[in-house]
Motif scaffolding. Structure first.
Motif: not given
Length: 129
Positions: A18-27, A72-83, A109-116
């Motif tokens: 079930x975890x593998x399926x959830x990770x695959x769906x999220x990715x 790109x940084x915001x999208x990927x870090x948001x993805x890793x946050x969900x993972x 996960x965030x970097x300063x300014x990534x949503x500025x």
């Protein structure tokens, strides 16, 4: 020379079905919502080649185009946050080459300014020059 984001999750037990399926769906969902076809998105390595104890491992090469960097940084870090929130009992390591990116329970996960928005507009304008 390129700069990349790296993300790894370790734990003693492998992913359940079930975890593998959830990770695959999220990715799949995060890759489908990625804003640029011609840039590298969330990229997770084949689990069969991972070291023992590694339940997720991947990287994303960041764009050279300054106007695309923050989205790109915001999208990927948001993805890793969900993972990470999908696999909360794993030990996570997220870094931008040699810079560790710290986990914040509320923000993820965030970097300063990534949503500025002003900074993003300035970088995009510099690209047009």
């Amino acid at each position: 020379m390129s700069v990349s984001l790296y993300y790894t999750a370790h734990r003693a037990t492998p992913l359940s079905a079930s975890e593998s399926a959830a990770v695959t769906r999220l990715i799949d969902a995060r890759q489908a919502s990625f804003p640029y076809e011609d840039e590298e998105s969330l990229y997770v390595y084949d689990a069969r080649t991972a070291d023992a104890g590694t339940v997720l491992d991947g990287s994303t090469k960041l764009p050279f185009d300054p106007g695309r960097l923050l989205p790109v940084v915001a999208h990927v870090l948001d993805s890793v946050t969900e993972l990470r929130r999908t696999l909360p009992d794993a030990e996570w390591h997220v870094h931008l080459d040699d810079l560790d990116i710290e986990w914040d329970e509320a923000a993820g996960y965030e970097l300063p300014g990534m949503r500025d928005a002003d900074l993003a507009a300035k970088l995009a304008a510099e690209r047009e020059r």
